[in-house]
Motif scaffolding. Structure first.
Motif, short mmCIF file in Angstrom:
data_model
loop_
_atom_site.label_atom_id
_atom_site.label_comp_id
_atom_site.label_asym_id
_atom_site.label_seq_id
_atom_site.Cartn_x
_atom_site.Cartn_y
_atom_site.Cartn_z
N ALA A 93 8.23 -29.10 18.82
CA ALA A 93 7.87 -27.28 19.88
C ALA A 93 8.38 -26.82 18.03
O ALA A 93 8.21 -25.06 17.97
CB ALA A 93 8.33 -27.71 20.34
N GLY A 94 9.19 -27.64 17.88
CA GLY A 94 10.12 -25.83 16.24
C GLY A 94 11.09 -25.68 16.92
O GLY A 94 11.20 -24.37 16.90
N THR A 95 11.79 -26.30 17.76
CA THR A 95 12.71 -25.64 18.75
C THR A 95 13.86 -26.21 18.44
O THR A 95 14.32 -27.48 18.77
CB THR A 95 12.25 -25.40 19.82
OG1 THR A 95 12.21 -26.77 21.20
CG2 THR A 95 11.59 -24.43 20.61
N PHE A 96 15.37 -25.74 19.27
CA PHE A 96 16.50 -25.90 19.16
C PHE A 96 17.18 -25.44 19.81
O PHE A 96 17.17 -24.21 20.47
CB PHE A 96 17.18 -26.46 17.94
CG PHE A 96 17.83 -25.34 16.70
CD1 PHE A 96 18.44 -24.11 16.38
CD2 PHE A 96 16.27 -25.06 16.37
CE1 PHE A 96 18.80 -22.85 16.28
CE2 PHE A 96 16.46 -23.23 14.80
CZ PHE A 96 17.73 -23.00 15.50
N GLY A 97 18.57 -25.88 20.50
CA GLY A 97 19.61 -25.61 21.31
C GLY A 97 19.60 -25.60 22.74
O GLY A 97 18.39 -26.60 23.15
N SER A 98 20.66 -25.13 24.01
CA SER A 98 20.52 -25.25 24.68
C SER A 98 21.30 -24.47 25.86
O SER A 98 21.50 -23.65 24.93
CB SER A 98 21.22 -27.32 25.20
OG SER A 98 22.04 -27.14 25.16
N SER A 99 21.74 -24.38 27.06
CA SER A 99 22.31 -23.16 27.12
C SER A 99 23.88 -24.44 27.91
O SER A 99 24.59 -23.75 28.41
CB SER A 99 22.12 -22.93 28.39
OG SER A 99 21.59 -24.06 29.35
N GLU A 100 24.22 -25.37 27.02
CA GLU A 100 25.03 -25.96 27.10
C GLU A 100 26.00 -25.44 26.31
O GLU A 100 25.87 -25.00 24.61
CB GLU A 100 25.01 -27.31 26.61
CG GLU A 100 24.13 -27.87 27.84
CD GLU A 100 24.68 -28.27 29.51
OE1 GLU A 100 25.59 -28.42 29.44
OE2 GLU A 100 24.24 -27.61 30.49
N VAL A 101 27.43 -25.23 26.39
CA VAL A 101 28.30 -25.81 25.69
C VAL A 101 28.91 -26.23 24.57
O VAL A 101 29.05 -27.78 25.05
CB VAL A 101 29.78 -24.26 26.27
CG1 VAL A 101 30.79 -24.29 25.23
CG2 VAL A 101 29.37 -23.07 26.68
N VAL A 102 29.08 -26.39 23.25
CA VAL A 102 29.95 -27.62 22.97
C VAL A 102 30.68 -27.03 21.46
O VAL A 102 30.63 -25.34 21.79
CB VAL A 102 28.54 -28.13 21.70
CG1 VAL A 102 27.28 -28.86 22.20
CG2 VAL A 102 27.69 -26.78 20.40
N GLY A 118 16.78 -21.25 19.97
CA GLY A 118 16.17 -22.09 18.31
C GLY A 118 14.67 -21.71 18.42
O GLY A 118 14.27 -22.66 18.87
N GLN A 119 13.95 -21.08 16.77
CA GLN A 119 12.97 -21.87 17.09
C GLN A 119 12.93 -21.76 15.49
O GLN A 119 13.86 -20.52 14.77
CB GLN A 119 11.83 -20.41 17.83
CG GLN A 119 10.78 -20.51 17.73
CD GLN A 119 10.21 -21.18 18.59
OE1 GLN A 119 10.13 -22.20 19.59
NE2 GLN A 119 8.66 -22.01 17.90
N ILE A 120 11.82 -22.19 14.55
CA ILE A 120 11.47 -22.62 13.69
C ILE A 120 9.96 -21.83 13.40
O ILE A 120 8.92 -22.32 14.24
CB ILE A 120 11.38 -23.84 12.78
CG1 ILE A 120 12.71 -24.15 12.75
CG2 ILE A 120 10.80 -23.19 11.66
CD1 ILE A 120 14.15 -23.15 12.01
N PHE A 121 9.60 -20.94 12.96
CA PHE A 121 8.09 -20.10 12.67
C PHE A 121 7.40 -20.94 10.91
O PHE A 121 8.30 -19.84 10.25
CB PHE A 121 8.08 -18.47 12.69
CG PHE A 121 8.55 -18.26 14.12
CD1 PHE A 121 8.43 -18.96 15.17
CD2 PHE A 121 10.21 -17.60 14.07
CE1 PHE A 121 8.33 -17.62 16.78
CE2 PHE A 121 10.95 -17.38 15.16
CZ PHE A 121 9.97 -17.80 16.56
N PRO A 122 6.80 -21.90 11.00
CA PRO A 122 6.19 -21.81 9.51
C PRO A 122 5.68 -20.78 8.84
O PRO A 122 4.70 -20.44 10.10
CB PRO A 122 5.53 -23.20 10.30
CG PRO A 122 5.83 -23.32 11.42
CD PRO A 122 6.39 -22.29 12.09
#
Length: 171
Positions: A93-102, A118-122
């Motif tokens: 999907a080209g996405t990353f991240g979450s609502s979780e704290v790391v 987070g998103q990558i747009f080709p």
């Protein structure tokens, strides 16, 4: 005659060495669509574009040792806020991240961080070199960002493009 024999032996040795080399297996990591070196700016909803006046700075996204296609590392390598976090990812999907704290793994600065949306747009942006480059966007919250902005639960919007290697595209 001795010189000729030495030359023949040397040539034979070279042939044996090159004949025994195998072609290496070339493979992409499970997160190749998300992996890259990026130039980004850190923008703020209230203070505007490049709120801290640092201009474009590098960030890096890359695979974890697990190579499971479900997480990546995101790091600024001490270029802006000094953070390095392992976050969920979806390369398809080209996405990353979450609502979780790391927790950032930067030695001596293990702050809490949240990477969202987070998103990558080709091939989304044309650069001065004429190359079409991928674009990146994500939102970041740092536990100590409120100290810098005075706004509780504040976040920064991060956007930029994949480095191309062409001098005219660098910042």
């Amino acid at each position: 005659m001795k010189s000729l024999i030495n030359k023949i032996l040397g040539l034979s040795l070279l042939l044996v060495l090159f004949a025994c080399q195998e072609d290496p297996d070339i493979w992409d990591s499970s997160t190749v669509a998300l992996d890259g070196n990026w130039y980004v700016t850190y923008d703020h909803e209230v203070y505007g574009i490049d709120a801290f006046g640092v201009g474009y700075t590098p960030v890096y996204t890359y695979n974890t040792a697990a190579d499971n296609g479900q997480e990546i590392w995101l790091s600024d390598d001490d270029n802006f806020w000094s953070y390095k976090v392992r976050i969920p990812a979806n390369p398809e999907a080209g996405t990353f991240g979450s609502s979780e704290v790391v927790t950032s793994v930067v030695d001596g600065y293990e702050i809490q961080v949240k990477i969202e949306n987070g998103q990558i747009f080709p091939a989304a942006v044309e650069l001065p070199s004429g190359v079409m480059a991928d674009s990146i966007y994500f939102e970041v919250w740092f536990e100590d960002l409120e100290d810098a902005t005075g706004i509780a639960n504040d976040k920064l919007m991060v956007s930029g493009y994949r480095q191309t290697g062409f001098t005219e595209d660098e910042h």
